[in-house]
Design an enzyme around this catalytic site. Sequence first.
Site, PDB file in Angstrom:
ATOM      1  CB  THR A 165     -33.321  36.373 -10.973  1.00 29.93           C
ATOM      2  OG1 THR A 165     -33.531  36.014  -9.589  1.00 29.93           O
ATOM      3  CG2 THR A 165     -33.816  35.257 -11.875  1.00 29.93           C
TER       4      THR A 165
ATOM      5  CG  HIS B  60     -34.655  58.707  -4.254  1.00 29.74           C
ATOM      6  ND1 HIS B  60     -35.777  58.913  -5.033  1.00 29.74           N
ATOM      7  CD2 HIS B  60     -33.847  59.778  -4.474  1.00 29.74           C
ATOM      8  CE1 HIS B  60     -35.652  60.051  -5.694  1.00 29.74           C
ATOM      9  NE2 HIS B  60     -34.486  60.593  -5.388  1.00 29.74           N
TER      10      HIS B  60
ATOM     11  CB  CYS C 181     -28.962  34.440  -6.768  1.00 33.86           C
ATOM     12  SG  CYS C 181     -30.445  35.445  -6.913  1.00 33.86           S
TER      13      CYS C 181
HETATM   14  C1  RB5 Z   1     -30.649  28.919  -8.828  1.00 36.97           C
HETATM   15  O1  RB5 Z   1     -30.934  27.983  -9.810  1.00 36.97           O
HETATM   16  C2  RB5 Z   1     -31.584  30.124  -8.913  1.00 36.97           C
HETATM   17  O2  RB5 Z   1     -32.881  29.742  -8.611  1.00 36.97           O
HETATM   18  C3  RB5 Z   1     -31.104  31.227  -7.990  1.00 36.97           C
HETATM   19  O3  RB5 Z   1     -29.816  31.576  -8.347  1.00 36.97           O
HETATM   20  C4  RB5 Z   1     -31.860  32.536  -8.010  1.00 36.97           C
HETATM   21  O4  RB5 Z   1     -32.037  33.013  -9.312  1.00 36.97           O
HETATM   22  C5  RB5 Z   1     -33.036  32.641  -7.183  1.00 36.97           C
HETATM   23  O5  RB5 Z   1     -33.605  33.728  -7.020  1.00 36.97           O
END
Ligand code: RB5
Length: 146
Positions: free
Chosen positions: A66, A97, A64
Site C-alpha cells: 500500500t 510544502h 510496499c
Molecule cells: C505485505 O503483504 C503488505 O502488508 C505490505 O507490503 C504493506 O502493504 C504494508 O503496509
Amino acid sequence: MLFLASDHAGFALKERLTAHLRKKGVAFKDLGTHSEDSVDYPDFAFALGQHVAKSPENRGIGICGTGIGICMAANKIPGIRAAMVYSLETAKLARQHNDANVACFGGRTQKPADVVKWMDAFLSTPPDSAKRHHRRAEKVTRAQPR
Ligand code: RB5
C-alpha cells in the site's frame, strides 16, 4: 543520490521504476528487496531511511503493498520526512510544502504508469521558498528523537 527500497509486494513496481530511471540516465542505488519472496517492510524502510538521512541532497523511493507501512517505518528514522504520494498534485506538494525526502508508493494499489509520472514529479520539484513551509518542515524534523 537516489535510493529505492521495497518489500516483496513492492518489488514489481520497483523494477518498473528502476527500468524507467535507467532509461532516463538517472543514477540510483537499489537497496532491495530483489525478489517476490516474503520479507518485512520495516527492514527495507529502515535501510532506506538510514541511507537517505546521510545527506540533505539524498532522496528515497519506498514501496510496499500500500505504501503505508514503508512510509510509517521510514519516518522513524531521524531526518526522514517520508510522504505517501497518491497523485501528481501530492507528488509536487510533498516537495513544495513538506520538503519530503522520501516518496512512498503502493505496489498493489497504484497503477505503475501513474507512479512513474508521480516519481518524476517528486524528483524534479524543489521545495517552496516560503519561510512558513521551511519552518514547519524543520519542526517535523526536530520532533524525531536521536
Ligand atoms: C505485505 O503483504 C503488505 O502488508 C505490505 O507490503 C504493506 O502493504 C504494508 O503496509
